[in-house]
Motif scaffolding. Structure first.
Motif, PDB file in Angstrom:
ATOM      1  N   HIS A   1      35.562  36.246  41.919  1.00 42.83           N
ATOM      2  CA  HIS A   1      35.310  37.060  40.722  1.00 42.83           C
ATOM      3  C   HIS A   1      34.979  36.159  39.539  1.00 42.83           C
TER       4      HIS A   1
ATOM      5  N   LYS B   1      38.156  38.420  45.626  1.00 47.60           N
ATOM      6  CA  LYS B   1      38.808  38.055  44.351  1.00 47.60           C
ATOM      7  C   LYS B   1      38.666  36.591  43.953  1.00 47.60           C
TER       8      LYS B   1
ATOM      9  N   GLY C   1      31.276  44.857  46.318  1.00 47.20           N
ATOM     10  CA  GLY C   1      32.553  44.181  46.201  1.00 47.20           C
ATOM     11  C   GLY C   1      32.358  42.683  46.360  1.00 47.20           C
TER      12      GLY C   1
ATOM     13  N   LEU D   1      40.121  44.432  48.638  1.00 49.03           N
ATOM     14  CA  LEU D   1      40.037  44.908  47.240  1.00 49.03           C
ATOM     15  C   LEU D   1      40.674  46.291  47.103  1.00 49.03           C
TER      16      LEU D   1
END
Length: 151
Positions: free
Chosen positions: A79, A76, A73, A22
């Motif tokens: 997400h 991705k 975190g 990230l």
């Protein structure tokens, strides 16, 4: 599934894997390494999907009544799938159980960077409220927005 991790080496390995993926948010090597090192001594939750850790969150005490969401975190591909919200909910439960009254989080002020605007909207969506902006806490290019919530 959200699990609490206690092993220091495992905490560092999980945080390294995720933060290094990230770099839009964790691009400064020294800061990223500091988050990884400090994760070993923090209250640490990890999100597990299909036998792989895909997200994490660390809490640190900032006062006798307040805990900070120090770093989190999510990989991705995961997400906007609810994992971040699940991590925050687990952190809120743990903080409440440990006797804290408030949780805070620091991020870059809304309107400065698009990536951080999404981060701001995430925290607001989790129930955090704007508390204060410190324009020079980090540096002029990254004004620090503090959000808080009562537990």
């Amino acid at each position: 599934m959200i699990v609490q991790i206690h092993d220091k080496d495992e905490k560092r390995a999980i945080s390294r894997k995720i933060l290094e993926s990230l770099k839009e948010w964790f691009e400064v090597d020294e800061s990223r390494e500091q988050y990884i090192a400090e994760s070993a001594d923090r209250i640490f939750f990890a999100a597990e999907e299909n036998g792989e850790y895909v997200g994490f969150l660390c809490l640190k005490e900032t006062g006798n009544a307040t805990v900070e969401l120090a770093v989190m975190g999510v990989l991705k591909p995961y997400h906007r799938g609810g994992i971040g919200r699940e991590l925050v909910e687990k952190a809120k439960e743990a903080a409440k159980f440990l006797g804290y009254s408030f949780m805070q989080v620091k991020t870059v002020k809304m309107g400065v960077y698009e990536d951080y605007d999404r981060t701001n909207m995430f925290y607001i969506g989790c129930g955090f409220k704007e508390f204060e902006v410190f324009p020079d806490l980090w540096d002029e290019a990254n004004p620090c927005q503090i959000y808080v919530m009562a537990l």
